[in-house]
Design a protein around this motif. Structure first.
Motif, short mmCIF file in Angstrom:
data_model
loop_
_atom_site.label_atom_id
_atom_site.label_comp_id
_atom_site.label_asym_id
_atom_site.label_seq_id
_atom_site.Cartn_x
_atom_site.Cartn_y
_atom_site.Cartn_z
N GLY A 300 -16.74 12.81 39.32
CA GLY A 300 -16.37 11.51 39.89
C GLY A 300 -16.97 10.36 39.10
N LEU A 301 -18.25 10.49 38.75
CA LEU A 301 -18.91 9.41 37.99
C LEU A 301 -18.26 9.25 36.62
CD1 LEU A 301 -22.71 10.01 38.78
CD2 LEU A 301 -21.27 8.14 39.63
N GLU A 302 -17.88 10.38 36.02
CA GLU A 302 -17.21 10.28 34.71
C GLU A 302 -15.89 9.54 34.86
OE1 GLU A 302 -17.15 14.31 33.24
OE2 GLU A 302 -19.15 14.06 32.34
N SER A 303 -15.15 9.82 35.92
CA SER A 303 -13.85 9.14 36.03
C SER A 303 -14.02 7.66 36.35
CB SER A 303 -12.90 9.87 36.99
OG SER A 303 -13.48 9.90 38.25
N VAL A 304 -15.16 7.29 36.94
CA VAL A 304 -15.42 5.86 37.16
C VAL A 304 -15.82 5.17 35.85
CG1 VAL A 304 -16.99 4.25 38.34
CG2 VAL A 304 -16.09 6.19 39.58
N GLY A 305 -16.34 5.95 34.89
CA GLY A 305 -16.70 5.36 33.60
C GLY A 305 -18.15 5.52 33.21
N PHE A 306 -18.93 6.26 34.03
CA PHE A 306 -20.33 6.52 33.66
C PHE A 306 -20.40 7.59 32.58
CE2 PHE A 306 -20.97 4.78 37.93
CZ PHE A 306 -22.12 4.01 37.77
N LEU A 376 -18.19 7.64 45.69
CA LEU A 376 -17.35 7.56 44.48
C LEU A 376 -16.19 6.59 44.69
CD1 LEU A 376 -17.49 11.34 43.55
CD2 LEU A 376 -18.36 9.44 42.16
N VAL A 377 -15.62 6.63 45.87
CA VAL A 377 -14.52 5.68 46.16
C VAL A 377 -15.05 4.25 46.03
CG1 VAL A 377 -13.01 4.80 47.99
CG2 VAL A 377 -13.23 7.28 47.64
N ARG A 378 -16.21 4.02 46.63
CA ARG A 378 -16.78 2.66 46.54
C ARG A 378 -17.04 2.23 45.10
NH1 ARG A 378 -21.28 1.97 51.34
NH2 ARG A 378 -19.98 2.72 53.04
N MET A 379 -17.46 3.19 44.27
CA MET A 379 -17.82 2.81 42.90
C MET A 379 -16.60 2.55 42.02
SD MET A 379 -21.39 4.77 41.98
CE MET A 379 -21.13 6.34 42.76
#
Ligand code: PMP
Ligand code: GLN
Length: 383
Positions: A300-306, A376-379
């Protein structure tokens, strides 16, 4: 402020600061490492039974209830490859924190040098300071956070009294390799140094293998193996820990422990006896549950861009935030909390030079899947 010089530089712990921020903002707390579910039922039942049946309300022996020391010896004997003596080698403490404090205060003198591997658990430099010892730092650097063996060698000298090893490692998620542990052991032997090993994440290993420094040749005689119930049994609030060490080192731990806390609450010790009898399946389920959570959060963090450093062990994960245009972890954590109502930990506080840790933040994944997914949704608001 009337705080003594040896404690004033450390301020308020980052965990208290960030948990207070999470409450203030009604945010999801992926900062301080505690599960958002109740602890292991069979351990709680055993503690409750000990309360109900009576007879367990007064001081137990300072070194711990004998039946618990026997249970710890029975569980760890096979793991350490030797028969353990509950009378002289096992001490029950108020969490691993007190086991650490007692090891420092009971075995290290003012002026002794202590090698700390950074990022470190925040209590270590505080105990160095309380002891009047001198810290020497070995820095683990991303992406791999490997031990730089040359640098490590250069830190050992005739003044070195101890090295502290947190394995699996908070916050990097490293599980140290046989090569790294062999090198540490060889240096300890060469320079007559003791090792204080903090193994509270011993059951959370997803890649590699948890190797115990005390099992390396010549190391039993000079190693303290410390751990606690908190992480493995989701009982962080119980503060029940232990030290396992040869009688000579145990004498130092007990010399300090008897005056730090004297002992640990009796009913909690009775719960811990049940914990030590957990079946193999308990540990297998724990590992597979946390492995799934690790991947849920990492993906999830990877798909947000982390830029995620997927941990080999522990329930923490370091992530780079360069993509979001921030320079330092503290300001990014603040922004993350205010913009998305998700709280993380800025790990620069785990380094003696803050700039060495300012490019990553730490997330905890000891939370139920619903909460991790909601975080993850919030991020996604970051993108
Ligand atoms: N060592 C490490 C590396 C930790 O992360 C923690 C905290 N969770 C502790 C020790 C403290 O353990 P306890 O709560 O048993 O005192
Ligand atoms: N060990 C926990 C962490 O790293 C916090 C412990 C504490 O709050 N002192 O998140």
């Amino acid at each position: 402020m009337a705080v003594a010089d040896r404690l004033a530089p450390f301020g308020v712990t980052i965990f208290s600061e960030m948990s207070a921020l999470a409450l203030e903002l009604d945010a999801i707390n992926l900062g301080q490492g505690f599960p958002n579910w109740d602890g292991a039922g069979f351990v709680k039942d055993a503690a409750a039974r000990s309360l109900a049946e009576g007879g367990h309300d007064q001081y137990p022996p300072s070194q711990g209830v004998l039946a618990l020391r026997e249970a710890i010896a029975a569980r760890y004997g096979p793991l350490l490859g030797r028969e353990l003596d509950p009378a002289g080698e096992v001490t029950v403490t108020c969490g691993c924190t007190e086991a650490l404090a007692a090891s420092f205060l009971g075995l290290i003198d003012p002026g002794d040098e202590v090698i700390l591997i950074e990022p470190f658990y925040d209590a270590y430099p505080v105990f160095v300071s309380m002891t009047g010892a001198v810290p020497r730092f070995l820095t683990l650097r991303p992406p791999g956070f490997e031990v730089d063996l040359e640098r490590l060698r250069s830190l050992f000298s005739s003044r070195t009294r101890a090295i502290v090893l947190n394995n699996p490692n908070n916050p990097t998620g490293r599980v140290f390799t046989d090569e790294e542990l062999s090198a540490i052991a060889a240096l300890c032997l060469e320079h007559d140094v003791i090792a204080i090993t903090d193994e509270v994440y011993e059951e959370m290993v997803y890649e590699g293998e948890h190797r115990r420094l005390a099992t390396y040749d010549g190391m039993w005689e000079r190693t303290l193996t410390l751990s606690s119930l908190g992480k493995t049994f989701s009982l962080t609030g119980w503060k029940l820990g232990w030290s396992i060490a040869p009688a000579s080192l145990t004498a130092g731990v007990r010399a300090a422990h008897q005056f730090l806390t004297f002992t640990t609450p009796t009913p909690v010790q009775h719960g811990a006896i049940a914990a030590m009898g957990a079946p193999k399946t308990f540990y297998e389920e724990l590992r597979s549950t946390y492995l799934e959570k690790r991947d849920l959060l990492a993906d999830g963090l990877e798909s947000v861009g982390f830029d995620v450093h997927r941990p080999q062990g522990t329930y923490f994960m370091m992530a780079g935030f360069e993509r979001f245009g921030f320079d330092d972890d503290r300001s990014f954590c603040r922004y993350l909390a205010e913009k998305t109502r998700v709280v993380a930990i800025p790990p620069s506080v785990f380094y003696h030079r803050a700039e060495d840790g300012s490019k990553l933040i730490r997330f905890a994944f000891c939370k139920d899947d619903h909460l991790l997914t909601e975080a993850l949704v919030r991020m996604t608001a970051l993108t």
